[in-house]
Write an enzyme that holds these catalytic residues in place. Structure first.
Site, short mmCIF file in Angstrom:
data_model
loop_
_atom_site.label_atom_id
_atom_site.label_comp_id
_atom_site.label_asym_id
_atom_site.label_seq_id
_atom_site.Cartn_x
_atom_site.Cartn_y
_atom_site.Cartn_z
N THR A 35 0.81 -1.23 0.00
CA THR A 35 0.00 0.00 0.00
C THR A 35 0.83 1.28 0.00
O THR A 35 0.35 2.32 0.42
CB THR A 35 -0.96 0.01 1.21
OG1 THR A 35 -0.19 -0.03 2.42
CG2 THR A 35 -1.91 -1.18 1.17
N GLN B 140 -1.13 8.56 -9.67
CA GLN B 140 -1.87 9.44 -8.75
C GLN B 140 -2.31 8.62 -7.57
O GLN B 140 -2.81 7.50 -7.72
CB GLN B 140 -3.10 9.98 -9.47
CG GLN B 140 -2.94 11.43 -9.88
CD GLN B 140 -4.29 12.00 -10.27
OE1 GLN B 140 -5.08 11.34 -10.91
NE2 GLN B 140 -4.55 13.24 -9.89
N ASP C 294 0.12 -4.92 3.40
CA ASP C 294 1.45 -4.49 3.82
C ASP C 294 1.51 -2.96 3.81
O ASP C 294 1.24 -2.33 2.79
CB ASP C 294 2.49 -5.07 2.84
CG ASP C 294 3.89 -4.58 3.14
OD1 ASP C 294 4.48 -5.06 4.12
OD2 ASP C 294 4.41 -3.72 2.40
N TYR D 279 5.45 4.87 4.38
CA TYR D 279 4.59 4.96 3.20
C TYR D 279 3.66 6.17 3.28
O TYR D 279 2.48 6.09 2.95
CB TYR D 279 3.76 3.69 3.02
CG TYR D 279 4.53 2.44 2.73
CD1 TYR D 279 5.90 2.48 2.46
CD2 TYR D 279 3.90 1.20 2.73
CE1 TYR D 279 6.61 1.32 2.20
CE2 TYR D 279 4.61 0.03 2.46
CZ TYR D 279 5.96 0.10 2.20
OH TYR D 279 6.65 -1.05 1.95
#
Length: 270
Positions: free
Chosen positions: A27, A43, A66, A71
């Site tokens: 992710t 995007q 994950d 992130y």
């Protein structure tokens, strides 16, 4: 023909871990679009698109997700997006790397490790994380030998805040040492890079868990014309009994469905 799924292909994450789908959903693209090594720009999906992607993943039999503090906003978005679905997902997060102002920085101290896990629990709106991995900066052995990150994760496991812990590293030596003391190693293993195979061999022999990152070489695999790079990649991965699951970070529903169909075909043939 109906879309193949992974529902009946779940397998244990190491000898003592939860059952997970052979593909996990990465992710990073839900939270961050700076400093990521993909061949094409993208995007960040809005909440509706992200919700549809997660529903599709679940419908296709994926139960492994994950994420990481590094992130961007991934964890804090997943909390609300997964509300009411906690029992449907095995969640993997990380400690050790932070990302802000376009830069990564690392901290493997006991205090930061604990703060990071507590913050992830809040963001993800859960009281436990199934697996927490150390996000290595590449100095794998130094992190494992000289920092407090692994003993702190072991303590958090005893406290029930995390189910298991391990290491997402960059070297064979680091991966082997990480598995001696921990539950899981996340390794790079794909058609372009196979030098961490020794870590997967060790895991298979000792009942430890392996997650594969960059399974599709972050979209950079090139093969002969007419060869499906996804299929060739999954054939390499899933012929090894040590691999529990490959984390694939797509936000494209068509790619996700193709990845699942391909993995299902490869696994049913094996």
């Amino acid at each position: 023909m109906s879309q193949p799924t992974l529902h009946d292909l779940h397998r244990p994450l190491g000898n003592n871990g939860p059952r997970v789908s052979p593909l996990g959903l990465g992710t990073v693209k839900l939270g961050r679009d700076q400093g990521v090594k993909y061949p094409n720009g993208f995007q960040i999906p809005d909440d509706d698109e992200a919700r549809m992607l997660l529903k599709l993943a679940r419908d296709l039999g994926i139960n492994l997700i994950d994420t990481a503090p590094a992130y961007g906003r991934s964890e804090e978005r997943l909390g609300p997006l997964l509300r009411g679905q906690r029992q449907d997902w095995v969640i993997v997060s990380k400690v050790g790397e932070e990302f802000s102002d376009g830069q990564s920085h690392h901290d493997f101290s006991a205090a930061h490790t604990r703060l990071s896990v507590e913050r992830s629990l809040k963001r993800l709106e859960t009281d436990y994380i199934d697996l927490v991995l150390v996000h290595s900066d590449g100095n794998d052995l130094a992190i494992l030998n000289d920092s407090e990150v692994y003993p702190t994760l072991a303590a958090l496991k005893r406290e029930g805040k995390i189910g298991s812990f391990g290491f997402s590293g960059k070297t064979v030596e680091g991966g082997l040492k990480a598995l001696e003391q921990g539950d899981c190693a996340m390794v790079t293993y794909n058609l372009n890079e196979r030098n961490e195979k020794a870590v997967i061999d060790y895991a298979a022999e000792h009942g430890k868990a392996i997650l594969v990152k960059k399974a599709l070489a972050s979209g950079h695999v090139c093969l002969n014309p007419g060869v499906d790079p996804v299929r060739a990649s999954f054939e390499l991965l899933f012929e090894h009994p040590g691999v529990a699951s490959a984390i694939v970070g797509t936000i494209n529903p068509l790619h996700l469905a193709h990845n699942v169909a391909t993995a299902a075909k490869v696994l049913r043939r094996n």
